[in-house]
Design an enzyme around this catalytic site. Sequence first.
Site, short mmCIF file in Angstrom:
data_model
loop_
_atom_site.label_atom_id
_atom_site.label_comp_id
_atom_site.label_asym_id
_atom_site.label_seq_id
_atom_site.Cartn_x
_atom_site.Cartn_y
_atom_site.Cartn_z
N ASN A 41 3.42 8.49 6.97
CA ASN A 41 3.67 7.50 5.92
C ASN A 41 5.13 7.53 5.47
OD1 ASN A 41 0.99 6.76 5.94
ND2 ASN A 41 0.45 7.79 4.04
N ARG A 358 -2.73 -6.78 15.01
CA ARG A 358 -2.42 -5.46 15.56
C ARG A 358 -3.47 -5.16 16.62
NH1 ARG A 358 1.56 -3.27 12.63
NH2 ARG A 358 1.72 -3.73 10.39
N ARG A 388 4.92 -5.46 12.32
CA ARG A 388 5.86 -4.35 12.46
C ARG A 388 5.25 -3.15 13.17
NH1 ARG A 388 7.72 -4.02 7.50
NH2 ARG A 388 9.72 -5.06 7.81
N HIS A 418 -1.76 -13.32 9.37
CA HIS A 418 -2.40 -12.05 9.07
C HIS A 418 -3.93 -12.18 9.02
CE1 HIS A 418 -3.17 -8.46 6.33
NE2 HIS A 418 -2.44 -7.93 7.28
N ARG A 547 -5.95 0.66 -3.48
CA ARG A 547 -5.68 1.90 -2.74
C ARG A 547 -4.23 2.37 -2.83
NH1 ARG A 547 -5.50 0.62 2.79
NH2 ARG A 547 -3.25 0.89 2.70
N HIS A 575 -9.67 -0.25 3.39
CA HIS A 575 -8.91 -1.40 3.85
C HIS A 575 -9.54 -2.73 3.46
CE1 HIS A 575 -6.81 -3.84 7.12
NE2 HIS A 575 -5.83 -3.16 6.59
#
Length: 670
Positions: A41, A358, A388, A418, A547, A575
């Site tokens: 992270n 992704r 990214r 997205h 979160r 998520h």
Amino acid sequence: MKYIDRDLSWLSFNGRILQEIASLNVPLMERLKFVAIYSSNLEEFYKVRVASHRFAQKYKGDKRNKYGYRPSYILQQINTIVSEQQTYLGKLFYNEIVPGLADEGILFLCGQINAVDHQLIEKYYDEHFKHEFKLLEVTNETSLDLKNQAIYQLVIDDNRQYLLEMDYTSWGRFITLEENKQYTKIVQVDDIFRYNIHKLLGHGAEAYAFKISRDAELYIDEEQDESIVKKIKKSLKKRDTGLPCRLLFNENIPFKHINALRKKLDLDMSSLIAGGTYHNYYDFFEFPVFEDKPHLYYLTEEQQPCSQLDNSSDWYQTIVDEDVFLSYPYQSFNYVTDFLKFATEDDGVEEISTTLYRVSKTSEIGLALERAAKNGKRVFVFSEVLARFDEESNIYWGERLEQAGAVVKYGIANLKVHAKAFLIKRREKGILKSYAYLGTGNLNEKTARIYADHGILTSDERYTKDLNEVFKFLKDEQYQPHFKHLLVAPFTLRKKVTKAIRRAMEKAVAGEKQVLHVKLNSLEDPEMIDLIREAADVGVQFQMVVRGICCYCPLSKAQKKNVKIVSVIDKYLEHTRIYHLSERETYLASADWMTRNLSGRIEIAFPIWDAEVQNLLLQQVSYQLNDGIKGRIINSEGDNQLVEGNNSLTSQEYMHELVANLQKTKTIRK
């Protein structure tokens, strides 16, 4: 200040990861995995967020951001907080993790090495590395072109300097020196070098680890008349040579040597971050696994079945009869990939459209789409090439699918895509029937094992007609879409959520109790934060699970009273986004309440009409809000205090039961 800065809030989130490393409720090897998560992270944080502040400071002036903070202040605060966190991480690692491993017979040799182990290290060096380590002498004339994130050893011998790049890819990082029934001895390859350096330079030489992190932003030349894919490929090559944003070094390096290195790399003093002997702790993802010690790991929970599909001989008909709700990783993502695979081989299926944000290099989704295209079906794929760190994988699948015959689109000006969805059109009795998947997480089998997400398989025209509008726009951005039921950013999502909150305000003013339950990854958008404050001041209650980033802070007693925000850090990465805006309005969504999601991306929030699923989602939020084991209160102080609660199970363990119970009711009704 009216808002907490997003990056300082994010550091508080990474502080919650540190709490899991410290927690005795977490199995030892999972604590080590959280060490890797914390480090991973932080590495991305420096490459993206810190780099952006340095860029803004250098090229745009020290101007305040939308939260009211200057880059110089943020960078100063980041250095202070990260330094404190890494000191704490070092104490946890050396005082708890390493001794805990030793108690289990896993002797991780780092720090002081006794004579016996020193001999083992020397022997291993002689047998495996004697001719592998090649030093580069560094003089005033030496030009350094250092790789992004690579670990280097700076070797100092009588004021002479040498460099060694640690090639973990070829050598591995964790070396098993000795193994028997009583213990396993593991050493890092760094120490194989450090304890044998005298064989190269004599006994006076010392070695110190350091690394640089570079700006990971892709600065695309919009003036070039080339495809977006070619531009991205060119930019990716520059990522490893981007502007350095951090020099992390062993704090024991004599200052004159690290300062000389800093000057060679053209870094300012604020870029220097002192660290320990070892770096890139995210490599602990690759630490040896001890299958004979299952108590050191989380228990592997059996995934719950999907009774609707497991008991069905015709998935299409089942989905026509009733929407199929799925929850990962409590259930297998294979239900989604299998449905797509069925469609690729089904003669009735004529068209498949999907978004990919992704996607892994070995994607089952990608393989199914490739098969569909080769089988002659019309396949449209929107591959978000600006996701990214997944740019290469998305380009790989985009080009592969193009070769198979699919139509692939890579970008829309000023918008990222997205949304997580696919749409299948199947001819049944001469009429095209649509089937859809809508989810909160990526179409990615790997992340579906560790990210907690929800999705639905449906043929309900209230979903499919609106989703068809989304794909019409993705194919042609000049098209003007119209939506009746889906909330789609940047068209209707912010407007409809705002309208729902204002409706709750009206009811609260009229004396009705109004409680809104919202679950997000991030709450960052100033406009939404101001709206939450305005609503809280007239009595609307917000029960929120956030979160990660949370820029909200209360400015009045009513806001402090009426807004509760909790973050849950546990086995799975939370998520799912849930908006429960009234008794009649419950949505699952791909969008957080960040400016980029609400105004700069194609996002989908889809309503949930099934009362049982609505109840499950509300219970999920409720359990997380009251999770006294894994829930932390989010407040202005950022102290991450545990939620008060006496629950015996974590909210994720309760979620496993909720999904199991839902499947039982579906089975009975069937």
